[in-house]
Write a protein that holds these residues in place. Structure first.
Motif, PDB file in Angstrom:
ATOM      1  N   LEU A 145       0.851  -1.436   0.358  1.00  0.00           N
ATOM      2  CA  LEU A 145      -0.239  -0.016  -0.072  1.00  0.00           C
ATOM      3  C   LEU A 145       1.020   1.306   0.241  1.00  0.00           C
ATOM      4  CD1 LEU A 145      -2.757  -1.348   2.557  1.00  0.00           C
ATOM      5  CD2 LEU A 145      -3.062  -0.751   0.475  1.00  0.00           C
ATOM      6  N   ALA A 146       1.835   1.573   0.346  1.00  0.00           N
ATOM      7  CA  ALA A 146       3.109   2.512   0.271  1.00  0.00           C
ATOM      8  C   ALA A 146       3.312   2.460  -1.077  1.00  0.00           C
ATOM      9  CB  ALA A 146       4.091   2.103   1.660  1.00  0.00           C
ATOM     10  N   HIS A 147       3.109   1.699  -1.450  1.00  0.00           N
ATOM     11  CA  HIS A 147       3.937   1.478  -2.869  1.00  0.00           C
ATOM     12  C   HIS A 147       2.871   1.529  -3.840  1.00  0.00           C
ATOM     13  CE1 HIS A 147       7.462   0.323  -0.497  1.00  0.00           C
ATOM     14  NE2 HIS A 147       8.242   1.890  -0.672  1.00  0.00           N
ATOM     15  N   TYR A 148       2.303   1.657  -3.865  1.00  0.00           N
ATOM     16  CA  TYR A 148       1.536   1.270  -5.130  1.00  0.00           C
ATOM     17  C   TYR A 148      -0.437   2.880  -4.596  1.00  0.00           C
ATOM     18  CZ  TYR A 148      -2.966  -0.878  -7.065  1.00  0.00           C
ATOM     19  OH  TYR A 148      -4.351  -0.688  -8.362  1.00  0.00           O
ATOM     20  N   ASP A 149      -0.333   3.015  -5.831  1.00  0.00           N
ATOM     21  CA  ASP A 149      -1.007   4.196  -5.848  1.00  0.00           C
ATOM     22  C   ASP A 149      -2.139   3.431  -6.254  1.00  0.00           C
ATOM     23  OD1 ASP A 149       0.983   6.226  -5.034  1.00  0.00           O
ATOM     24  OD2 ASP A 149       1.444   6.247  -7.218  1.00  0.00           O
ATOM     25  N   MET A 150      -3.331   3.481  -5.885  1.00  0.00           N
ATOM     26  CA  MET A 150      -4.612   3.466  -5.211  1.00  0.00           C
ATOM     27  C   MET A 150      -6.142   4.077  -6.099  1.00  0.00           C
ATOM     28  SD  MET A 150      -6.884   1.519  -2.818  1.00  0.00           S
ATOM     29  CE  MET A 150      -6.155   0.638  -1.650  1.00  0.00           C
ATOM     30  N   SER A 151      -6.326   3.663  -6.670  1.00  0.00           N
ATOM     31  CA  SER A 151      -7.516   4.465  -7.621  1.00  0.00           C
ATOM     32  C   SER A 151      -8.397   5.221  -6.899  1.00  0.00           C
ATOM     33  CB  SER A 151      -7.883   4.116  -9.341  1.00  0.00           C
ATOM     34  OG  SER A 151      -8.593   3.127  -8.386  1.00  0.00           O
ATOM     35  N   SER A 152      -9.028   6.328  -6.903  1.00  0.00           N
ATOM     36  CA  SER A 152      -9.581   6.848  -6.039  1.00  0.00           C
ATOM     37  C   SER A 152     -11.000   6.025  -5.352  1.00  0.00           C
ATOM     38  CB  SER A 152     -10.466   8.153  -6.855  1.00  0.00           C
ATOM     39  OG  SER A 152     -10.376   8.088  -7.839  1.00  0.00           O
ATOM     40  N   ARG A 153     -11.349   5.015  -6.471  1.00  0.00           N
ATOM     41  CA  ARG A 153     -12.675   4.132  -6.677  1.00  0.00           C
ATOM     42  C   ARG A 153     -11.929   3.311  -5.800  1.00  0.00           C
ATOM     43  NH1 ARG A 153     -14.113   0.679 -11.587  1.00  0.00           N
ATOM     44  NH2 ARG A 153     -12.275  -0.606 -10.957  1.00  0.00           N
ATOM     45  N   ASN A 154     -11.004   2.802  -5.703  1.00  0.00           N
ATOM     46  CA  ASN A 154     -10.271   1.508  -4.881  1.00  0.00           C
ATOM     47  C   ASN A 154     -10.543   1.641  -3.646  1.00  0.00           C
ATOM     48  OD1 ASN A 154     -10.629  -0.506  -7.705  1.00  0.00           O
ATOM     49  ND2 ASN A 154      -8.298  -0.269  -7.647  1.00  0.00           N
ATOM     50  N   ARG A 155     -10.362   3.184  -3.025  1.00  0.00           N
ATOM     51  CA  ARG A 155      -9.945   3.488  -1.554  1.00  0.00           C
ATOM     52  C   ARG A 155     -11.556   4.005  -0.633  1.00  0.00           C
ATOM     53  NH1 ARG A 155      -5.987   7.414  -4.518  1.00  0.00           N
ATOM     54  NH2 ARG A 155      -8.031   9.127  -4.191  1.00  0.00           N
ATOM     55  N   VAL A 199      -7.121   2.507   7.250  1.00  0.00           N
ATOM     56  CA  VAL A 199      -6.356   3.780   8.413  1.00  0.00           C
ATOM     57  C   VAL A 199      -5.046   4.263   7.169  1.00  0.00           C
ATOM     58  CG1 VAL A 199      -4.671   4.446   9.989  1.00  0.00           C
ATOM     59  CG2 VAL A 199      -7.712   3.827   9.707  1.00  0.00           C
ATOM     60  N   PHE A 200      -4.237   3.231   6.873  1.00  0.00           N
ATOM     61  CA  PHE A 200      -2.582   3.487   6.545  1.00  0.00           C
ATOM     62  C   PHE A 200      -3.406   4.039   4.995  1.00  0.00           C
ATOM     63  CE2 PHE A 200       0.904   2.171   4.051  1.00  0.00           C
ATOM     64  CZ  PHE A 200       1.913   1.914   4.786  1.00  0.00           C
ATOM     65  N   VAL A 201      -4.303   4.597   4.200  1.00  0.00           N
ATOM     66  CA  VAL A 201      -4.326   4.593   2.966  1.00  0.00           C
ATOM     67  C   VAL A 201      -4.508   5.872   2.764  1.00  0.00           C
ATOM     68  CG1 VAL A 201      -5.785   4.097   0.821  1.00  0.00           C
ATOM     69  CG2 VAL A 201      -4.685   2.154   1.439  1.00  0.00           C
ATOM     70  N   PHE A 202      -5.521   5.864   4.286  1.00  0.00           N
ATOM     71  CA  PHE A 202      -6.108   8.032   4.422  1.00  0.00           C
ATOM     72  C   PHE A 202      -4.830   8.728   4.790  1.00  0.00           C
ATOM     73  CE2 PHE A 202      -7.429  10.704   7.569  1.00  0.00           C
ATOM     74  CZ  PHE A 202      -8.603  11.069   6.533  1.00  0.00           C
ATOM     75  N   ALA A 203      -4.103   7.781   5.343  1.00  0.00           N
ATOM     76  CA  ALA A 203      -3.321   8.648   6.064  1.00  0.00           C
ATOM     77  C   ALA A 203      -1.735   8.945   5.020  1.00  0.00           C
ATOM     78  CB  ALA A 203      -1.724   7.629   6.928  1.00  0.00           C
ATOM     79  N   LYS A 204      -1.746   7.849   3.765  1.00  0.00           N
ATOM     80  CA  LYS A 204      -0.839   8.125   3.031  1.00  0.00           C
ATOM     81  C   LYS A 204      -1.451   9.264   1.922  1.00  0.00           C
ATOM     82  CE  LYS A 204       0.457   5.249  -1.268  1.00  0.00           C
ATOM     83  NZ  LYS A 204       0.430   4.547  -1.754  1.00  0.00           N
TER      84      LYS A 204
END
Length: 285
Positions: A145-155, A199-204
């Motif tokens: 998750l730190a190195h993968y740029d998740m799309s807004s839809r997936n988030r 929480v991790f993705v939100f913080a990122k």
């Protein structure tokens, strides 16, 4: 997850011997030191009896009978021991395989046991992905998750899933139907994994906001972050005296809401001061 995000690629910075030396100084030494300090303190305050003999002492430390929240150290030590192996596999060029492993673990090791439990059917543990048993999924997920740029839809899907799991947890506890439910208490349950990832993705994402480009704010956040481990090490001491002084019940709403905030501030001050004292600062890495 932070351990995975920051340490899985340690080979780019130093060798494995240096990695273990750094982890030993930063985690093992404080764990043993604070366990022994807490043992003396709890004995003097009549919270527990002093262990008799080396076997009892080893049992008290190894099974975290002195400060129970120190249980977290042992999954962490296990993850450190596996890091040389994970560092060879968990790399950017293996993103598709890493994603496969994460999804497979979530479905078979996390989701299936919960669904079988709800259906009243025993889950055959032999079907679990044993190579990723315990908490190993978290460092792998953290790196991914730190190195993968998740799309807004997936988030959005992740946030909705995590929010739903939080709601389920709340109502299961509220109606006391989830007192012994793995969905409520297990960190590797679907709720635990989804909330951790969210929480991790939100913080990122929050970190990429222009607000966090402010140099002064980053200095403050870096200072607070450097105290987190020390706060974790001493917060149970502060909780003990907080409850003794206020005469509050540990399960009361007032303690559960204001207690942690006040305890955090007190711990932060103690750690900041401790880090300035030559000998004491070794206890607050």
């Amino acid at each position: 997850m932070l351990t995975g995000a920051t340490l899985i690629d340690y080979r780019w910075r130093y060798d494995t011997g240096t990695f273990f030396k750094k982890r030993l100084i930063r985690t093992m030494v404080p764990f043993i030191a604070w366990s022994l300090l807490a043992l003396v303190w709890k004995t003097l305050t009549h919270q527990m009896e002093m262990p008799v003999g080396p076997r009892s002492l080893i049992d008290a430390i190894f099974n975290t009978r002195i400060i129970d929240v120190y249980w977290f150290f042992f999954p962490l030590f296990s993850i450190y021991l596996m890091m040389p192996v994970l560092s060879l596999f968990v790399r950017k060029e293996n993103f598709k395989t890493i994603r496969y492993v994460i999804v497979l673990y979530f479905i078979i090791n996390s989701l299936f046991p919960f669904l079988f439990e709800q259906a009243g059917v025993p889950f055959n543990g032999n079907f679990s992905i044993s190579i990723l048993s315990g908490y190993l999924i978290f460092p792998i997920m953290g790196y991914y998750l730190a190195h993968y740029d998740m799309s807004s839809r997936n988030r959005i899907v992740l946030y909705i899933s995590a929010a739903t799991s939080v709601t389920m947890r709340y109502f299961l506890i509220l109606f006391e139907e989830g007192a012994a439910n793995s969905f409520v208490w297990s960190y590797i349950s679907p709720a635990g994994i989804l909330q951790g990832a969210a929480v991790f993705v939100f913080a990122k994402q929050l970190n990429s906001h222009s607000l966090f480009k402010n140099i002064q704010l980053n200095k403050v956040l870096s200072k607070l972050s450097s105290c987190s481990f020390g706060i974790y090490l001493i917060h149970m001491f502060i909780f003990y005296y907080g409850l003794a002084i206020t005469h509050l019940d540990g399960s009361s709403l007032l303690w559960r809401t204001l207690g942690p905030v006040i305890a955090y501030i007190i711990c932060l001050v103690v750690v900041l001061i401790g880090k300035k004292i030559p000998v004491i600062r070794r206890l607050f890495p």
